[in-house]
Design a protein around this motif. Structure first.
Motif, PDB file in Angstrom:
ATOM      1  N   CYS A 115      53.538  39.057  37.140  1.00 26.65           N
ATOM      2  CA  CYS A 115      52.374  38.276  37.584  1.00 26.65           C
ATOM      3  C   CYS A 115      51.201  39.161  37.991  1.00 26.65           C
ATOM      4  CB  CYS A 115      52.770  37.376  38.755  1.00 26.65           C
ATOM      5  SG  CYS A 115      53.934  36.074  38.301  1.00 26.65           S
ATOM      6  N   ARG A 116      51.188  40.394  37.491  1.00 24.28           N
ATOM      7  CA  ARG A 116      50.082  41.317  37.767  1.00 24.28           C
ATOM      8  C   ARG A 116      49.353  41.626  36.461  1.00 24.28           C
ATOM      9  NH1 ARG A 116      53.441  45.845  41.301  1.00 24.28           N
ATOM     10  NH2 ARG A 116      54.533  44.333  42.661  1.00 24.28           N
ATOM     11  N   TYR A 117      48.088  41.294  36.428  1.00 22.12           N
ATOM     12  CA  TYR A 117      47.266  41.599  35.255  1.00 22.12           C
ATOM     13  C   TYR A 117      46.088  42.467  35.695  1.00 22.12           C
ATOM     14  CZ  TYR A 117      49.962  38.632  32.230  1.00 22.12           C
ATOM     15  OH  TYR A 117      50.991  38.119  31.480  1.00 22.12           O
ATOM     16  N   CYS A 118      46.073  43.698  35.166  1.00 30.37           N
ATOM     17  CA  CYS A 118      45.025  44.645  35.508  1.00 30.37           C
ATOM     18  C   CYS A 118      44.800  45.554  34.306  1.00 30.37           C
ATOM     19  CB  CYS A 118      45.408  45.451  36.751  1.00 30.37           C
ATOM     20  SG  CYS A 118      46.956  46.376  36.573  1.00 30.37           S
ATOM     21  N   LEU A 119      43.937  46.543  34.457  1.00 32.94           N
ATOM     22  CA  LEU A 119      43.629  47.454  33.364  1.00 32.94           C
ATOM     23  C   LEU A 119      44.613  48.622  33.363  1.00 32.94           C
ATOM     24  CD1 LEU A 119      39.735  47.620  33.704  1.00 32.94           C
ATOM     25  CD2 LEU A 119      41.103  46.033  32.331  1.00 32.94           C
ATOM     26  N   VAL A 179      32.781  41.185  32.637  1.00 30.28           N
ATOM     27  CA  VAL A 179      32.903  39.862  32.019  1.00 30.28           C
ATOM     28  C   VAL A 179      33.750  39.950  30.751  1.00 30.28           C
ATOM     29  CG1 VAL A 179      31.659  37.990  30.872  1.00 30.28           C
ATOM     30  CG2 VAL A 179      30.766  38.962  33.000  1.00 30.28           C
ATOM     31  N   GLN A 180      33.438  40.908  29.894  1.00 30.26           N
ATOM     32  CA  GLN A 180      34.178  41.048  28.648  1.00 30.26           C
ATOM     33  C   GLN A 180      35.633  41.444  28.907  1.00 30.26           C
ATOM     34  OE1 GLN A 180      32.238  43.330  25.569  1.00 30.26           O
ATOM     35  NE2 GLN A 180      34.168  43.900  24.607  1.00 30.26           N
ATOM     36  N   ASP A 181      35.830  42.422  29.781  1.00 34.67           N
ATOM     37  CA  ASP A 181      37.189  42.902  30.039  1.00 34.67           C
ATOM     38  C   ASP A 181      38.053  41.828  30.699  1.00 34.67           C
ATOM     39  OD1 ASP A 181      36.557  45.368  28.965  1.00 34.67           O
ATOM     40  OD2 ASP A 181      36.049  46.263  30.897  1.00 34.67           O
ATOM     41  N   LYS A 182      37.473  41.101  31.637  1.00 31.95           N
ATOM     42  CA  LYS A 182      38.280  40.081  32.323  1.00 31.95           C
ATOM     43  C   LYS A 182      38.562  38.899  31.399  1.00 31.95           C
ATOM     44  CE  LYS A 182      38.889  39.665  36.598  1.00 31.95           C
ATOM     45  NZ  LYS A 182      38.788  39.570  38.073  1.00 31.95           N
ATOM     46  N   THR A 183      37.632  38.562  30.525  1.00 32.61           N
ATOM     47  CA  THR A 183      37.870  37.480  29.565  1.00 32.61           C
ATOM     48  C   THR A 183      39.021  37.835  28.630  1.00 32.61           C
ATOM     49  OG1 THR A 183      35.551  36.798  29.668  1.00 32.61           O
ATOM     50  CG2 THR A 183      36.825  36.043  27.774  1.00 32.61           C
ATOM     51  N   LEU A 184      39.063  39.090  28.181  1.00 36.30           N
ATOM     52  CA  LEU A 184      40.172  39.549  27.342  1.00 36.30           C
ATOM     53  C   LEU A 184      41.487  39.529  28.114  1.00 36.30           C
ATOM     54  CD1 LEU A 184      38.476  42.576  25.527  1.00 36.30           C
ATOM     55  CD2 LEU A 184      39.150  40.395  24.493  1.00 36.30           C
ATOM     56  N   LEU A 185      41.439  39.973  29.361  1.00 37.01           N
ATOM     57  CA  LEU A 185      42.651  39.997  30.185  1.00 37.01           C
ATOM     58  C   LEU A 185      43.150  38.581  30.449  1.00 37.01           C
ATOM     59  CD1 LEU A 185      44.359  42.232  31.510  1.00 37.01           C
ATOM     60  CD2 LEU A 185      43.033  41.876  33.608  1.00 37.01           C
ATOM     61  N   MET A 186      42.219  37.661  30.655  1.00 37.59           N
ATOM     62  CA  MET A 186      42.594  36.263  30.854  1.00 37.59           C
ATOM     63  C   MET A 186      43.289  35.709  29.613  1.00 37.59           C
ATOM     64  SD  MET A 186      42.527  33.644  32.963  1.00 37.59           S
ATOM     65  CE  MET A 186      41.159  33.830  34.131  1.00 37.59           C
ATOM     66  N   LEU A 231      33.122  33.225  34.575  1.00 36.53           N
ATOM     67  CA  LEU A 231      32.894  33.145  33.127  1.00 36.53           C
ATOM     68  C   LEU A 231      34.184  33.344  32.332  1.00 36.53           C
ATOM     69  CD1 LEU A 231      29.491  35.054  32.953  1.00 36.53           C
ATOM     70  CD2 LEU A 231      29.875  32.588  32.798  1.00 36.53           C
ATOM     71  N   SER A 232      35.065  34.200  32.799  1.00 33.46           N
ATOM     72  CA  SER A 232      36.328  34.389  32.079  1.00 33.46           C
ATOM     73  C   SER A 232      37.189  33.138  32.146  1.00 33.46           C
ATOM     74  CB  SER A 232      37.091  35.589  32.643  1.00 33.46           C
ATOM     75  OG  SER A 232      37.481  35.383  33.988  1.00 33.46           O
ATOM     76  N   ALA A 233      37.196  32.472  33.294  1.00 29.85           N
ATOM     77  CA  ALA A 233      37.946  31.216  33.403  1.00 29.85           C
ATOM     78  C   ALA A 233      37.318  30.146  32.517  1.00 29.85           C
ATOM     79  CB  ALA A 233      37.974  30.758  34.861  1.00 29.85           C
ATOM     80  N   GLN A 234      36.011  30.016  32.571  1.00 29.39           N
ATOM     81  CA  GLN A 234      35.336  28.997  31.769  1.00 29.39           C
ATOM     82  C   GLN A 234      35.522  29.245  30.278  1.00 29.39           C
ATOM     83  OE1 GLN A 234      31.383  29.378  33.380  1.00 29.39           O
ATOM     84  NE2 GLN A 234      31.738  27.873  35.011  1.00 29.39           N
TER      85      GLN A 234
END
Length: 234
Positions: free
Chosen positions: A137-141, A151-158, A182-185
């Motif tokens: 349950c850990r999502y990071c770089l 924005v781009q990195d978190k959208t990809l991670l999402m 924005l990543s959630a949306q």
């Protein structure tokens, strides 16, 4: 079953002292000998950060010239996420209680952050937060990830998380920045923004989250009041 994905810095960790110490270090490193500078107070500095005043402008307001301000911004970006300064982060008041409430409600809890693995692991260990976030349950770089934009990195991670995690009736996001919203949306998820982090209400409102609340506990209250009954009871 209901799932909550939360950002780490902002909803859980207060990063203001780290950011302020890095600001002071960069300012002292860039200034010329005997150059008069104006060191912003922590309150003044944090107001600038929460209002999204650019780093170069913060440098200029502190007495640096244009060339120095550019170097100040470069050094700040290079320094702010290094481990020697991460030790200055502290848990947001009430955040642990909020996390405990989420667990007690049998809601699946996932952390999603732009920290790298070593940066997240260090904080989880320092503040005994591993109990809330098992490894799956850990999502990071990754430690060697070449960052582009939050924005781009978190959208990809999402997207990665939603592909890998088991399907649930409903997933909500809690965050404190435009990247969280924005990543959630981008993936069709409802999102609650909190004011305990690095953006003020004006900046958050521009991106139209489902709600803007004060802190993690208030975000949980909103989610419990607005999530579908099916998701809560599953």
């Amino acid at each position: 079953m209901l799932r909550i994905i939360t950002d780490f810095d902002g909803p859980i960790m207060d990063v203001s002292e780290r950011y302020y110490r890095v600001y002071q270090f960069c300012l002292e490193s860039i200034r010329r000998a005997e150059q008069p500078i104006h060191i912003l107070t922590k309150a003044e500095f944090w107001h600038c950060k929460r209002s999204q005043i650019p780093e170069r402008e913060i440098g200029r307001r502190s007495g640096l010239d244009e060339t120095q301000a550019l170097e100040f911004a470069r050094l700040r970006k290079q320094t702010v996420h290094t481990l020697p300064y991460l030790v200055h982060d502290v848990v947001v008041p009430g955040a642990i209680e909020g996390l405990e409430r989420i667990q007690q409600a049998k809601i699946e809890l996932v952390v999603m952050t732009m920290r790298r693995v070593q940066e997240l692991d260090a904080a989880l260990h320092q503040y005994s937060l591993e109990r809330f976030f098992p490894l799956r349950c850990r999502y990071c770089l990754s430690n060697d990830y070449a960052k582009t934009s939050d924005v781009q990195d978190k959208t990809l991670l999402m997207g990665q998380a939603l592909l890998e995690l088991p399907s649930v009736p409903q997933t909500w996001m809690i965050g404190d920045t435009e990247a969280d919203i924005l990543s959630a949306q981008a993936h069709g998820l409802p999102v609650v923004a909190v004011l305990s982090g690095i953006r003020d209400r004006t900046q958050l409102a521009q991106h139209h989250p489902n709600a803007i609340v004060s802190h993690l506990g208030a975000a949980l209250d909103y989610i419990l009041n607005h999530a579908s009954l099916t998701a809560i009871s599953s």
